[in-house]
Enzyme design. Structure first.
Site, PDB file in Angstrom:
ATOM      1  N   ARG A 115       0.839  -1.190   0.000  1.00 23.71           N
ATOM      2  CA  ARG A 115       0.000   0.000   0.000  1.00 23.71           C
ATOM      3  C   ARG A 115       0.878   1.245   0.000  1.00 23.71           C
ATOM      4  NH1 ARG A 115      -1.841   0.555   4.410  1.00 23.71           N
ATOM      5  NH2 ARG A 115      -1.322  -1.394   5.470  1.00 23.71           N
TER       6      ARG A 115
ATOM      7  N   TYR B 101      -1.471  -3.573  -6.745  1.00 23.36           N
ATOM      8  CA  TYR B 101      -1.323  -4.221  -5.440  1.00 23.36           C
ATOM      9  C   TYR B 101      -2.671  -4.281  -4.695  1.00 23.36           C
ATOM     10  CZ  TYR B 101      -0.290  -5.256  -0.671  1.00 23.36           C
ATOM     11  OH  TYR B 101      -0.334  -5.845   0.566  1.00 23.36           O
TER      12      TYR B 101
ATOM     13  N   LYS C  13      -9.757  -2.432   1.317  1.00 24.34           N
ATOM     14  CA  LYS C  13      -9.448  -1.291   2.189  1.00 24.34           C
ATOM     15  C   LYS C  13     -10.230  -0.041   1.771  1.00 24.34           C
ATOM     16  CE  LYS C  13      -6.289  -3.770   4.196  1.00 24.34           C
ATOM     17  NZ  LYS C  13      -6.486  -4.246   5.570  1.00 24.34           N
TER      18      LYS C  13
ATOM     19  N   HIS D 101     -10.756  -2.586  11.183  1.00 21.05           N
ATOM     20  CA  HIS D 101      -9.646  -3.415  10.671  1.00 21.05           C
ATOM     21  C   HIS D 101      -9.427  -4.556  11.669  1.00 21.05           C
ATOM     22  CE1 HIS D 101      -5.145  -3.422   9.216  1.00 21.05           C
ATOM     23  NE2 HIS D 101      -5.869  -4.319   8.572  1.00 21.05           N
TER      24      HIS D 101
ATOM     25  N   SER E 206      -1.514  -3.971  10.002  1.00 24.55           N
ATOM     26  CA  SER E 206      -1.151  -4.905   8.933  1.00 24.55           C
ATOM     27  C   SER E 206       0.144  -5.635   9.277  1.00 24.55           C
ATOM     28  CB  SER E 206      -0.961  -4.140   7.629  1.00 24.55           C
ATOM     29  OG  SER E 206      -2.121  -3.382   7.360  1.00 24.55           O
TER      30      SER E 206
ATOM     31  N   CYS F 216       0.615  -7.839  11.647  1.00 18.91           N
ATOM     32  CA  CYS F 216       0.832  -7.975  13.090  1.00 18.91           C
ATOM     33  C   CYS F 216       0.042  -9.130  13.686  1.00 18.91           C
ATOM     34  CB  CYS F 216       0.494  -6.675  13.807  1.00 18.91           C
ATOM     35  SG  CYS F 216       1.647  -5.340  13.396  1.00 18.91           S
TER      36      CYS F 216
ATOM     37  N   ASP G  39      -9.488  -9.904   8.468  1.00 20.46           N
ATOM     38  CA  ASP G  39      -8.963  -8.556   8.209  1.00 20.46           C
ATOM     39  C   ASP G  39      -9.964  -7.430   8.467  1.00 20.46           C
ATOM     40  OD1 ASP G  39      -6.676  -7.005   7.309  1.00 20.46           O
ATOM     41  OD2 ASP G  39      -7.786  -6.584   5.473  1.00 20.46           O
TER      42      ASP G  39
ATOM     43  N   ARG H  18       2.121 -12.260  -0.861  1.00 24.53           N
ATOM     44  CA  ARG H  18       0.774 -12.583  -0.375  1.00 24.53           C
ATOM     45  C   ARG H  18       0.192 -13.813  -1.051  1.00 24.53           C
ATOM     46  NH1 ARG H  18      -1.667  -9.059   3.713  1.00 24.53           N
ATOM     47  NH2 ARG H  18      -0.103  -7.457   3.983  1.00 24.53           N
TER      48      ARG H  18
HETATM   49  P1  GDP Z   1      -1.931  -9.722   9.511  1.00 24.13           P
HETATM   50  O1  GDP Z   1      -1.341  -8.994   8.350  1.00 24.13           O
HETATM   51  O2  GDP Z   1      -2.333  -8.803  10.634  1.00 24.13           O
HETATM   52  O3  GDP Z   1      -3.023 -10.634   9.095  1.00 24.13           O
HETATM   53  O4  GDP Z   1      -0.743 -10.616  10.128  1.00 24.13           O
HETATM   54  P2  GDP Z   1      -0.382 -12.158   9.888  1.00 24.13           P
HETATM   55  O5  GDP Z   1      -1.230 -13.052  10.712  1.00 24.13           O
HETATM   56  O6  GDP Z   1      -0.308 -12.443   8.425  1.00 24.13           O
HETATM   57  O7  GDP Z   1       1.090 -12.192  10.502  1.00 24.13           O
HETATM   58  C1  GDP Z   1       2.095 -11.314  10.032  1.00 24.13           C
HETATM   59  C2  GDP Z   1       3.449 -11.836  10.464  1.00 24.13           C
HETATM   60  O8  GDP Z   1       3.511 -11.895  11.906  1.00 24.13           O
HETATM   61  C3  GDP Z   1       3.735 -13.248   9.960  1.00 24.13           C
HETATM   62  O9  GDP Z   1       5.090 -13.348   9.562  1.00 24.13           O
HETATM   63  C4  GDP Z   1       3.460 -14.119  11.172  1.00 24.13           C
HETATM   64  O10 GDP Z   1       4.234 -15.299  11.150  1.00 24.13           O
HETATM   65  C5  GDP Z   1       3.830 -13.209  12.351  1.00 24.13           C
HETATM   66  N1  GDP Z   1       2.996 -13.515  13.549  1.00 24.13           N
HETATM   67  C6  GDP Z   1       1.659 -13.695  13.589  1.00 24.13           C
HETATM   68  N2  GDP Z   1       1.236 -14.008  14.844  1.00 24.13           N
HETATM   69  C7  GDP Z   1       2.342 -14.021  15.618  1.00 24.13           C
HETATM   70  C8  GDP Z   1       2.572 -14.276  17.018  1.00 24.13           C
HETATM   71  O11 GDP Z   1       1.658 -14.564  17.801  1.00 24.13           O
HETATM   72  N3  GDP Z   1       3.858 -14.175  17.456  1.00 24.13           N
HETATM   73  C9  GDP Z   1       4.897 -13.854  16.619  1.00 24.13           C
HETATM   74  N4  GDP Z   1       6.120 -13.784  17.132  1.00 24.13           N
HETATM   75  N5  GDP Z   1       4.721 -13.611  15.288  1.00 24.13           N
HETATM   76  C10 GDP Z   1       3.465 -13.692  14.797  1.00 24.13           C
HETATM   77  P1  PGA Z   2      -3.214  -7.354   6.444  1.00 25.46           P
HETATM   78  O1  PGA Z   2      -4.013  -6.853   5.148  1.00 25.46           O
HETATM   79  O2  PGA Z   2      -3.803  -6.519   7.525  1.00 25.46           O
HETATM   80  O3  PGA Z   2      -3.543  -8.790   6.480  1.00 25.46           O
HETATM   81  O4  PGA Z   2      -1.740  -7.097   6.310  1.00 25.46           O
HETATM   82  C1  PGA Z   2      -3.517  -6.107   4.125  1.00 25.46           C
HETATM   83  C2  PGA Z   2      -3.186  -4.689   4.503  1.00 25.46           C
HETATM   84  O5  PGA Z   2      -3.575  -4.221   5.602  1.00 25.46           O
HETATM   85  O6  PGA Z   2      -2.536  -4.049   3.673  1.00 25.46           O
HETATM   86 MN    MN Z   3      -5.303  -5.363   6.728  1.00 25.65          MN
HETATM   87 MN    MN Z   4      -3.858 -10.746   7.193  1.00 17.02          MN
END
Ligand code: GDP
Ligand code: PGA
Ligand code: MN
Ligand code: MN
Length: 579
Positions: free
Chosen positions: A70, A198, A207, A227, A249, A251, A278, A366
């Site tokens: 983004r 993207y 979004k 979110h 994002s 996290c 999400d 992704r």
């Molecule tokens: P989203 O973008 O908020 O959906 O985040 P994701 O679930 O795709 O996670 C983003 C990154 O954080 C990935 O590399 C995960 O492996 C890592 N991650 C997710 N949950 C945890 C956790 O509980 N602990 C740690 N250390 N890393 C995490």
């Molecule tokens: P994410 O979604 O929160 O899973 O990273 C895409 C974004 O926020 O750009």
């Molecule tokens: Mn997101």
């Molecule tokens: Mn995600």
């Protein structure tokens, strides 16, 4: 007054007159249409076939190397009145913005096909769902929209019945970062996006519609567009509690939404149900509780770090019929990224893999996959009325200070916890990674109006008759002196969710501290977990001097939203300072 169908046709004709495509294709959302698009993209190189023995129906897309995330600095919220966008958004006068982007759209689809994508955000028969139409010249966008939304004939029928829809005009243009804008016109219910393919910039249902435009609509109509992931936690007695969690994002939303319970929990009969990973739209129900739907139909997940060890459900979901973007590939043409076993031979840009060039997969690579392919996908995700929310969770990447978990004493305190959220930046947006910044409710890039008004809107849900969820803050990312994460995370996060549900059900007493309620001695169930006592103490430590500094920084941050900062939130911050 034009008929409802004519309103749609008129807008499509206008867009065609501006962009001058060679042909117009109205998407019906059928399987045959999807397969034809895939064949066309394989032929022109937009998609690359992956190993069909190990990954049937899976394809790789390599984006332009400058178009991988983004672009917050090019994302505008164009309210007629500048103040309404707030200091949290980039703003341009709507007339000026239209002129600027229409000059780019002028003739941009010459020789290309214009696709008209009617889509519905949310279950197609849900009164909480909302529709939109995206016009694009990118078949990759069409294929992704088909996975991410309820797209095609049924959505078009609803639009023709209701007459209202969000208008989204998109072109990949030249994929030139100098000719790229993501513009929102909340007052016109419209989006214009140029120069990027993207996900967050180009799949306009996500979004742009479901957060930036919807947050405005939610404010006027009395609901919340957030979110947040939505997850159902079923205990051994067969009771399911639904939790909504906002993390910035990259996290941990996707991971938490499909977590696999630790061994002992599985044996005892705990189950986890995935509703959304999400975005969450929450409406107050007749009984005073908040009811949530996931407006999306698929996952656009971060690939790196996803493995059988961290997220087995995601791995099973993406074993077939998945579009991968900017991952690496192995010698036998399987998708690969950092965190997986095996070795890459080709990197995300299609070059022979050389560690000197950095990671093999782009850090923001992704996967796009239908939610129905997730083994823990819940039928309740299709429920027209949504699911009742028992707990709202905020969290971010905080290497220090923020404890593993804390609970807000009441709604105002919960809104303060959300507003005060901070997190280290990630690869999901262009710019520096690992810089701590405030990201209220994980909505900094997505709140389509002034944060001060947004905080006031959150506070307004606290009214007579409301049965609001408890509010918590978590931090899976606190680090010890050795620089390593103190908490194992992933499946073990269920231990923290169990404590939250125990609190919601009055089964855990908690321990009051100045910053909120923390688990009391022995309330976090840690059986089967190898975690040294000292590390647990560090995870739950509340350091008063550092907290005073944090609270004063929070005070300064909140003050930046004056004069629209709600007095109640300012007073709440003062209360915690003095607690
Ligand atoms: P989203 O973008 O908020 O959906 O985040 P994701 O679930 O795709 O996670 C983003 C990154 O954080 C990935 O590399 C995960 O492996 C890592 N991650 C997710 N949950 C945890 C956790 O509980 N602990 C740690 N250390 N890393 C995490
Ligand atoms: P994410 O979604 O929160 O899973 O990273 C895409 C974004 O926020 O750009
Ligand atoms: Mn997101
Ligand atoms: Mn995600």
């Amino acid at each position: 007054m034009a008929s409802k169908l004519e309103a749609l046709e008129q807008w499509v004709n206008q867009a065609a007159a501006l962009t001058r495509p060679a042909r117009i294709h109205w998407c019906d959302g059928s399987d045959a249409e999807y397969q034809a698009l895939v064949q066309q993209m394989l032929a022109d190189g937009t998609l690359i076939e992956l190993n069909q023995q190990t990954h049937p129906g899976c394809y790789l897309h390599r984006s332009h190397p400058t178009d991988v995330a983004r672009v917050e600095h090019l994302t505008l919220v164009c309210h007629p009145n500048r103040e309404d966008a707030g200091p949290n958004n980039h703003w341009m006068d709507p007339a000026e913005a239209h002129a600027k982007i229409d000059a780019l759209f002028d003739g941009c689809m010459e020789g290309r096909t214009m696709y008209v994508i009617p889509y519905c955000m949310g279950p197609i028969d849900s009164p909480l769902a909302r529709c939109g139409v995206e016009i694009t010249d990118s078949p990759y966008v069409v294929a992704n929209m088909r996975i991410m939304t309820r797209m095609g004939a049924a959505a078009q029928a609803r639009i023709e019945r209701e007459g209202t829809f969000v208008k989204g005009l998109h072109s990949i243009g030249e994929l030139d970062p100098e000719r790229r804008w993501i513009m929102h016109f909340p007052a016109e219910f419209s989006i214009k996006s140029y120069g990027s393919g993207y996900g967050g910039n180009a799949l306009l249902g996500k979004k742009c519609h479901a957060l930036r435009i919807a947050s405005n609509q939610a404010r006027t109509e009395g609901w919340l567009a957030e979110h947040m992931l939505i997850v159902g936690i079923e205990n051994p007695r067969g009771e399911t509690h639904y939790v909504a969690a906002a993390f910035p994002s990259a996290c941990g939303k996707t991971n938490l939404s499909m977590l696999i319970p630790p061994e002992g929990y599985r044996r005892d009969g705990w189950k986890v149900w995935t509703i959304g990973d999400d975005i969450c739209w929450m409406h107050p129900g007749a009984d005073g509780r908040l009811y949530a739907i996931n407006p999306e139909a698929g996952f656009f997940g971060v690939a790196p770090g996803t493995s059988d060890a961290t997220n087995h459900n995601a791995m099973r979901s993406i074993s077939h019929d998945t579009i991968f973007t900017n991952v690496a590939v192995t010698a036998d043409n399987q998708p690969w990224w950092e965190g997986l076993p095996g070795a890459p031979v080709t990197d995300w840009q299609g070059r022979p893999y050389d560690p000197a060039n950095g990671p093999a997969a782009h850090p923001n690579s992704r996967f796009t996959v239908s939610a129905k392919q997730c083994p823990t996908w819940s039928e309740t995700a299709e429920a027209a009325q949504g699911v009742p929310i028992s707990a709202i969770v905020f969290g971010g990447r905080r290497p220090s200070l923020l404890p593993l978990v804390m609970e807000a004493r009441d709604w105002s305190h919960g809104v303060l916890m959300g507003a005060a959220m901070g997190s280290e930046t990630t690869a999901a947006a262009t710019g520096a990674v690992g810089v701590l910044r405030r990201d209220s409710m994980a909505m900094k890039p997505f709140c389509g109006y002034h944060y001060g008004d947004y905080f006031a809107h959150w506070l307004s849900f606290d009214r007579p008759g409301a049965k609001l969820p408890k509010v918590f803050h978590v931090n899976w990312f606190r680090k010890g002196a050795d620089g390593k994460f103190l908490w194992p995370g992933f499946g073990d996060n269920l231990r923290v969710l169990e404590w939250m549900i125990d609190r919601a059900e009055g089964r855990a007493s908690g321990a009051e501290t100045p910053i909120g309620i923390l688990p009391d001695e022995g309330e976090l169930k840690l059986d089967g977990l190898r975690l040294e006592r000292a590390r647990l103490e560090e995870l739950l430590e509340v350091d008063n001097a550092s907290w005073q500094a944090e609270l004063s920084a929070i005070g300064d941050y909140l003050a930046s939203f004056a004069p629209r900062l709600p007095e109640r939130l300012r007073r709440e911050q003062q209360r915690v300072v003095q607690a």
